[in-house]
Design an enzyme around this catalytic site. Sequence first.
Site, PDB file in Angstrom:
ATOM      1  N   GLN A  67      45.022 -35.104 -25.011  1.00 52.43           N
ATOM      2  CA  GLN A  67      43.955 -36.075 -25.285  1.00 52.43           C
ATOM      3  C   GLN A  67      44.189 -36.758 -26.636  1.00 52.43           C
ATOM      4  O   GLN A  67      44.033 -37.980 -26.774  1.00 52.43           O
ATOM      5  CB  GLN A  67      42.605 -35.358 -25.278  1.00 52.43           C
ATOM      6  CG  GLN A  67      41.463 -36.175 -25.850  1.00 52.43           C
ATOM      7  CD  GLN A  67      40.124 -35.497 -25.700  1.00 52.43           C
ATOM      8  OE1 GLN A  67      39.558 -35.506 -24.614  1.00 52.43           O
ATOM      9  NE2 GLN A  67      39.594 -34.913 -26.768  1.00 52.43           N
TER      10      GLN A  67
ATOM     11  N   GLN B  19      34.878 -38.784 -17.031  1.00 56.04           N
ATOM     12  CA  GLN B  19      36.095 -37.999 -17.285  1.00 56.04           C
ATOM     13  C   GLN B  19      36.116 -36.696 -16.478  1.00 56.04           C
ATOM     14  O   GLN B  19      37.041 -35.907 -16.609  1.00 56.04           O
ATOM     15  CB  GLN B  19      36.281 -37.734 -18.774  1.00 56.04           C
ATOM     16  CG  GLN B  19      35.308 -36.763 -19.405  1.00 56.04           C
ATOM     17  CD  GLN B  19      35.485 -36.689 -20.916  1.00 56.04           C
ATOM     18  OE1 GLN B  19      35.132 -37.598 -21.641  1.00 56.04           O
ATOM     19  NE2 GLN B  19      36.050 -35.581 -21.395  1.00 56.04           N
TER      20      GLN B  19
ATOM     21  N   ASN C  18      27.277 -28.757 -27.328  1.00 59.26           N
ATOM     22  CA  ASN C  18      27.479 -27.308 -27.243  1.00 59.26           C
ATOM     23  C   ASN C  18      28.482 -26.892 -28.329  1.00 59.26           C
ATOM     24  O   ASN C  18      29.536 -26.324 -28.059  1.00 59.26           O
ATOM     25  CB  ASN C  18      27.967 -26.912 -25.835  1.00 59.26           C
ATOM     26  CG  ASN C  18      27.909 -25.407 -25.638  1.00 59.26           C
ATOM     27  OD1 ASN C  18      28.898 -24.789 -25.290  1.00 59.26           O
ATOM     28  ND2 ASN C  18      26.778 -24.802 -25.901  1.00 59.26           N
TER      29      ASN C  18
ATOM     30  N   ARG D  91      33.784 -24.205 -22.742  1.00 60.56           N
ATOM     31  CA  ARG D  91      33.973 -23.654 -21.390  1.00 60.56           C
ATOM     32  C   ARG D  91      34.209 -22.143 -21.402  1.00 60.56           C
ATOM     33  O   ARG D  91      34.158 -21.520 -20.342  1.00 60.56           O
ATOM     34  CB  ARG D  91      35.116 -24.384 -20.680  1.00 60.56           C
ATOM     35  CG  ARG D  91      34.750 -25.831 -20.344  1.00 60.56           C
ATOM     36  CD  ARG D  91      35.771 -26.507 -19.465  1.00 60.56           C
ATOM     37  NE  ARG D  91      35.271 -27.748 -18.908  1.00 60.56           N
ATOM     38  CZ  ARG D  91      35.618 -28.965 -19.333  1.00 60.56           C
ATOM     39  NH1 ARG D  91      36.479 -29.094 -20.335  1.00 60.56           N
ATOM     40  NH2 ARG D  91      35.110 -30.048 -18.768  1.00 60.56           N
TER      41      ARG D  91
ATOM     42  N   GLY E 286      34.944 -24.939 -33.935  1.00 62.03           N
ATOM     43  CA  GLY E 286      35.998 -25.958 -33.827  1.00 62.03           C
ATOM     44  C   GLY E 286      35.416 -27.344 -34.107  1.00 62.03           C
ATOM     45  O   GLY E 286      35.969 -28.130 -34.887  1.00 62.03           O
ATOM     46  N   HIS E 287      34.269 -27.644 -33.487  1.00 61.75           N
ATOM     47  CA  HIS E 287      33.620 -28.938 -33.732  1.00 61.75           C
ATOM     48  C   HIS E 287      33.213 -29.060 -35.202  1.00 61.75           C
ATOM     49  O   HIS E 287      33.370 -30.111 -35.819  1.00 61.75           O
ATOM     50  CB  HIS E 287      32.358 -29.080 -32.881  1.00 61.75           C
ATOM     51  CG  HIS E 287      32.592 -29.075 -31.403  1.00 61.75           C
ATOM     52  ND1 HIS E 287      32.190 -28.038 -30.595  1.00 61.75           N
ATOM     53  CD2 HIS E 287      33.177 -29.980 -30.588  1.00 61.75           C
ATOM     54  CE1 HIS E 287      32.506 -28.302 -29.339  1.00 61.75           C
ATOM     55  NE2 HIS E 287      33.112 -29.479 -29.301  1.00 61.75           N
TER      56      HIS E 287
ATOM     57  N   MET F  53      31.183 -33.502 -26.853  1.00 58.64           N
ATOM     58  CA  MET F  53      30.285 -33.429 -25.693  1.00 58.64           C
ATOM     59  C   MET F  53      29.190 -32.387 -25.952  1.00 58.64           C
ATOM     60  O   MET F  53      28.520 -31.926 -25.035  1.00 58.64           O
ATOM     61  CB  MET F  53      31.076 -33.080 -24.425  1.00 58.64           C
ATOM     62  CG  MET F  53      32.130 -34.164 -24.122  1.00 58.64           C
ATOM     63  SD  MET F  53      32.627 -34.275 -22.399  1.00 58.64           S
ATOM     64  CE  MET F  53      33.342 -32.679 -22.142  1.00 58.64           C
TER      65      MET F  53
HETATM   66  O1  PAF Z   1      37.071 -33.689 -26.288  1.00 61.28           O
HETATM   67  C1  PAF Z   1      35.932 -34.013 -25.879  1.00 61.28           C
HETATM   68  O2  PAF Z   1      34.927 -33.335 -26.127  1.00 61.28           O
HETATM   69  C2  PAF Z   1      35.779 -35.273 -25.048  1.00 61.28           C
HETATM   70  O3  PAF Z   1      36.876 -35.459 -24.213  1.00 61.28           O
HETATM   71  C3  PAF Z   1      35.494 -36.542 -25.894  1.00 61.28           C
HETATM   72  C4  PAF Z   1      36.661 -36.861 -26.812  1.00 61.28           C
HETATM   73  C5  PAF Z   1      34.233 -36.339 -26.714  1.00 61.28           C
HETATM   74  C6  PAF Z   1      35.296 -37.746 -24.973  1.00 61.28           C
HETATM   75  O4  PAF Z   1      34.228 -37.565 -24.091  1.00 61.28           O
END
Ligand code: PAF
Length: 283
Positions: A155, A61, A32, A189, A36-37, A30
């Site tokens: 998730q 979501q 930002n 967050r 980690g990303h 999402m």
């Molecule tokens: O983990 C997230 O950032 C979101 O839940 C995802 C997997 C990109 C789905 O919108």
Amino acid sequence: MKTVHTLDELRAEIRRWKGAGETIALAPTMGNLHDGHLSLLREARRLAKRTVVSIFVNPIQFGKGEDYEKYPSTLAEDQEKLAAEGLDLLFAPDLRQLYPAGMETDTRVTVPEISNILCGQFRPGHFSGVATVVSKLFINTMPDYALFGEKDYQQLLVIKRMVKDLCFPIEIIGMPIMRETDGLAMSSRNAYLDPVQRGKASLIYQLLKESAAKLAQSPDAILEIEVAALTRLSAAGFRPEYFTARRAADLAPHSPGDKQLILLTAAWLGGARLLDNLRVELQ
Ligand code: PAF
């Protein structure tokens, strides 16, 4: 690195790569972006010839009153970070691309049972929102691999179950939690914490570690360990939703004989809902 905003452009790139027999790895985000990303992207590059990152803040979501409107959007900085990591393609669609019929009566993907416990109890509809958008990303990107962080452990299991049930030919890879130096799990967050709250936030990881050590010594004391951690969180000014030990494979309540457990917690601190978890292996 190329950035595209439409499904047509995304599909055209994917067609070219597939035509050349190239493998593809996708990391849905999402935006930002933090380390980690970027760790997802680094692993994606190791696994596949071509890498795609998606950035899309998915409204369905988020529950009513949650942080959809204020979710940080930093596309230009994200693009710089991704380009520096050698990403091939960034997909950053707008709402109309992914929700052409709106979001009131559109088709949803729901993974039963596991979506309704833990975070699902506190955020009804959240995992259906995630499963729906991830399905759309999977169908249009057709990746060989898709990578998700283990911080959102529930998730990850929801997506693994969806991929199995819907027979998506995609390997789902979970990547270890990346932490700040004091142990706080990295999350977009965390930016909602003020300096005093930020100072306290590492208590979550500290309690996970302490509880994991106690659990490994006295697996029968699970309930006391959970209650003690919840009490410490509340006393420190957190509003915990849960702090619990579950079976790691499916998040079922732990029963005697289970060896692979996971401690999971969700707790509010000020305006930030913090999630974290830690595996525990019993002897
Ligand atoms: O983990 C997230 O950032 C979101 O839940 C995802 C997997 C990109 C789905 O919108």
